[in-house]
Design a protein around this motif. Structure first.
Motif, PDB file in Angstrom:
ATOM      1  N   LYS A  63       0.819  -1.209   0.000  1.00 44.35           N
ATOM      2  CA  LYS A  63       0.000   0.000   0.000  1.00 44.35           C
ATOM      3  C   LYS A  63       0.857   1.266   0.000  1.00 44.35           C
ATOM      4  O   LYS A  63       0.563   2.216  -0.723  1.00 44.35           O
ATOM      5  CB  LYS A  63      -0.927  -0.025   1.204  1.00 44.35           C
ATOM      6  CG  LYS A  63      -1.952   1.063   1.181  1.00 44.35           C
ATOM      7  CD  LYS A  63      -3.093   0.743   2.117  1.00 44.35           C
ATOM      8  CE  LYS A  63      -4.160   1.826   1.976  1.00 44.35           C
ATOM      9  NZ  LYS A  63      -5.386   1.470   2.672  1.00 44.35           N
ATOM     10  N   THR A  92       2.147   1.702  -3.510  1.00 49.83           N
ATOM     11  CA  THR A  92       1.175   2.096  -4.541  1.00 49.83           C
ATOM     12  C   THR A  92       0.630   3.499  -4.301  1.00 49.83           C
ATOM     13  O   THR A  92       0.234   4.166  -5.248  1.00 49.83           O
ATOM     14  CB  THR A  92       0.010   1.091  -4.625  1.00 49.83           C
ATOM     15  OG1 THR A  92      -0.652   1.030  -3.358  1.00 49.83           O
ATOM     16  CG2 THR A  92       0.502  -0.289  -5.015  1.00 49.83           C
ATOM     17  N   GLN A  93       0.649   3.947  -3.028  1.00 43.54           N
ATOM     18  CA  GLN A  93       0.205   5.325  -2.778  1.00 43.54           C
ATOM     19  C   GLN A  93       1.012   6.317  -3.606  1.00 43.54           C
ATOM     20  O   GLN A  93       0.538   7.385  -3.950  1.00 43.54           O
ATOM     21  CB  GLN A  93       0.374   5.658  -1.290  1.00 43.54           C
ATOM     22  CG  GLN A  93      -0.745   5.124  -0.420  1.00 43.54           C
ATOM     23  CD  GLN A  93      -0.462   5.290   1.055  1.00 43.54           C
ATOM     24  OE1 GLN A  93       0.677   5.508   1.464  1.00 43.54           O
ATOM     25  NE2 GLN A  93      -1.517   5.182   1.874  1.00 43.54           N
ATOM     26  N   PRO A 147      -1.771   5.148 -10.930  1.00 37.59           N
ATOM     27  CA  PRO A 147      -2.530   3.892 -11.092  1.00 37.59           C
ATOM     28  C   PRO A 147      -2.569   3.389 -12.535  1.00 37.59           C
ATOM     29  O   PRO A 147      -2.892   2.241 -12.778  1.00 37.59           O
ATOM     30  CB  PRO A 147      -3.936   4.237 -10.607  1.00 37.59           C
ATOM     31  CG  PRO A 147      -3.998   5.715 -10.563  1.00 37.59           C
ATOM     32  CD  PRO A 147      -2.594   6.207 -10.357  1.00 37.59           C
TER      33      PRO A 147
END
Lengths: 494, 494
Positions: free
Chosen positions: A312, A315-316, A320
């Motif tokens: 997480k 990916t923050q 995306p």
């Protein structure tokens, strides 16, 4: 070697008709037997231009049930295909168990073409054939039958066929400048093919040379070759094998035990470092995209080891549109019908993109080994197979890294209990987690062996000291940032 | 309409943090509920350039379990994608039941772009929006939740953002000439978007306009919109429905009964005609390939009606690199997790290729209707859905034809018995075939209704008189040859 072959072989029409009818019935029957025995089959057509590959495929499939096969015409890589690791094109086309894939030219096409054009160094050629051999070995080890046919005609016959095609308005477009040139340089091109035959004629995936001057003779030989290969496969008794994890529970001095689990950051340190690293990662992600560098990150670790949290925080910081997280659970029915690496190959990223695997192909040598979901021979050879795959990915330009999230047994218990107490996290914990925990020591031995056998320069394992979540997340972020920075520095040097 | 919207809305950081944390927990929970309720979700991000679609997707997915969603960045069609019917790109990306697909621009992208560049006639625009609406309707009828977000900023804000990107060495590449031009012509581009919003804001797939000047305000609005849509979907009670085939067994005068089943050829006539037609078909297949015309042939008919034999006589004449036969059986587990048309869309041919379906999507209004595998509402709306699909395929340039292989009940019995008596054909006949036979009259009524409702100019049904196999095979060959010849003649006229 090829010049010794008698290309004058012929067959009369009446004889052919009788023979091919009998062979067709036989082949149809064998296809059904293979289907119920779940034997997958790949039939490769290679050979000289205009040797009649298309025609012969057309004849062969007349005997096959269309529900059971697919034909792939392999052409020059498209722009899109060039964005992926080379062998992905073929991994995506392997048949499921019981089915047949037929290739009109194949994974050999590229090396043949580039070799002929002198675009490859000796090293690259050796490497290319090594990759092909590994591919074929891995598949045949998994019960795939690979039948490789080389259709052979001589220079005069080839010229005659080109001329015939070029003479007709409707087929003229099929003969290209490259074709004519390869006819002129027939001997040189033949040599390249001979090298290929010599280097890739193995006991598990042998070549059959098909004298293709006479189409009837060739068709019968192809039918007979395929029938023979399938009969052999059907009769073959699997060698005895067992599901033995081969692990004792005794603790030894180990890599995992050396991990210093006291390493920790305070919340303040964490927030500060995270902010800085994420900002840099966002920038680097753009660089990866622009430079078309793919990245593959694998996460393994103990249950509740902090994989999800670490992913997480990565990916923050990522756009995306340029990454995807692939969670790996037990294979579904469809995945089970393929080689165990298939479901990972099909997910490998395009150039400039990042794929993060939440659990990976390493399940083969952990849960599958311990629970007996695969046999001893299967997990034993998996180390090499996985190293091979990662090396191919790395060779294709990818940054490949694997993280092991390490916590100790007490910390796991604490986290399990915390999850059970928190209504928002209860769904994360199941009975299975508790059951796996009982096998901690077995898993530990398996993990040790895995780390030793599969940490390679092209795809290293990073052990993440995970008792303190803050420390673990920062270490993952730092390692990823560092790896990208290094790669970009290398690229700039070039 | 858009100018009425207040773009000055803002949110303070502290308030945002508190709010978004609460919403995240809620959204995570809802995702899990949707997953277990098997509700599929599509979230569409459209809106002006630099309105922050990527950033907002990044924020949204932080709350989602990565095992449950996928992000698709939709770009301009690649050369490869242009070879397929337009909507295939999106059919292949719809989520399975219980999962989420997120689109960074979507099926709206193409029409917006071409509309702005004045490349579409009014008719084409109307047609494009009709296709989109059908797509969204078909999916939402199948329980899909479609959430469409339009991110809106004004001209000045857009310019400011472009300038900021262009100012930095690392982000400069992201601003293209097209972007600047669209900013200059902001009003015109906005009008195109307003038209889109007006034409596609339906009760089943409504648009939400997101004021995107302030990123925090936008994020909260997006979270709330998604949460609201999912809550509504979860609470929604399915309307009562039933599995009623609604058929009586009474025979009436019918299309099928009018077929003259005495039509026949002798073996000699058959062989002669076949040879000629196959030769012509081989030539025409090359023409289709060169002219990049795709062809879709569907075969339906009674069990033992001769589908396989007719398909075989077609494929004997085709280059195996340019066609594929797709046998359709009951959907497997993976297929069942999608809309019933999904498994056919993903198989639709590339330009210049032929796909032959051995049984088709029409199973929906035959076996699924009669056996109660789908509900009354489902099979009732299927006629329109299938007509829509075929029209889209035809619009994309494909020749689409459907064959019904007609035999009478006595002939079927004769063939069943013959198969049972022949060891080489026994595998073709199962108990299920005999069971289906008992429902002959019910099937006949369903077939009649299907033929009437789905024979369209862009995708006609051809009833093939099949008691005599020779006649049937020649009729299929002739019809296909004839259709290709006509199409090529039309192309030449242009």
């Amino acid at each position: 070697m090829l010049e010794k072959i008698d290309l004058s072989k012929k067959m009369k029409k009446a004889e052919y008709k009788e023979e091919i009818n009998k062979l067709s019935v036989k082949l149809g029957e064998l296809q059904r037997i293979c289907q119920s025995a779940k034997i997958p089959v790949m039939i490769v057509f290679e050979g000289l231009d205009a040797s009649g590959k298309g025609v012969q495929i057309g004849k062969l499939i007349q005997a096959l049930d269309p529900r059971g096969f697919e034909v792939f015409a392999v052409k020059k890589e498209t722009e899109e295909e060039k964005y992926y690791p080379y062998m992905k094109r073929f991994w995506t086309k392997i048949p499921e168990h019981g089915k047949v894939s037929i290739f009109d030219t194949s994974w050999y096409r590229k090396v043949l073409g580039e070799r002929f054009e002198n675009q490859m160094s000796a090293d690259e050629v050796a490497r290319a054939y090594h990759v092909i051999q590994s591919f074929e070995k891995e598949l045949t080890d998994d019960r795939m039958v690979i039948i490789k046919l080389f259709l052979y005609i001589d220079k005069r016959e080839q010229r005659k066929r080109f001329e015939k095609l070029a003479d007709s308005k409707e087929t003229k477009w099929r003969v290209t400048g490259d074709d004519w040139r390869r006819n002129e340089e027939y001997d040189a091109y033949l040599k390249v093919n001979e090298e290929m035959l010599a280097k890739t004629d193995t006991d598990f995936a042998p070549w059959t040379i098909v004298e293709a001057t006479d189409k009837r003779y060739a068709a019968v030989k192809i039918y007979k070759t395929v029938i023979h290969a399938l009969e052999t496969a059907v009769k073959k008794q699997p060698e005895p094998d067992e599901t033995a994890p081969e692990l004792d529970e005794k603790k030894t001095e180990s890599v995992l035990n050396k991990a210093d689990l006291s390493l920790a950051y305070t919340k303040e340190e964490y927030e500060k470092k995270k902010k800085k690293l994420q900002k840099e990662l966002t920038r680097l992600h753009g660089e990866l995209y622009r430079r078309r560098i793919p990245m593959i990150l694998g996460f393994e670790g103990w249950d509740a080891g902090g994989k999800g949290g670490a992913i997480k925080r990565l990916t923050q910081a990522l756009d995306p549109r340029g990454y995807v997280v692939i969670p790996t659970a037990a294979p579904n029915d469809w995945e089970k019908k393929h080689h165990y690496l298939w479901r990972f190959w099909v997910k490998m990223p395009k150039k400039g993109h990042i794929t993060i695997f939440d659990r990976t192909w390493y399940g083969r040598v952990m849960v599958e080994r311990i629970e007996g979901f695969c046999t001893k021979r299967e997990w034993k050879r998996a180390y090499k197979e996985m190293n091979e795959m990662e090396e191919q990915l790395s060779d294709s330009g990818a940054i490949v890294m694997k993280f092991w999230m390490q916590i100790d047994k007490d910390e796991q218990e604490r986290r399990f209990k915390e999850r059970q107490a928190n209504p928002e996290k209860q769904w994360k914990i199941t009975d299975e987690d508790w059951r796996n925990r009982e096998k901690w020591d077995l898993y530990e031995r398996a993990v040790e062996e895995m780390l030793v056998k599969t940490s390679t320069p092209s795809a290293p394992w990073i052990i993440v000291e995970g008792n303190n979540k803050y420390y673990a997340r920062i270490k993952v972020l730092e390692t990823v940032v560092d790896a990208i920075q290094k790669r970009i520095a290398q690229e700039k040097e070039k």
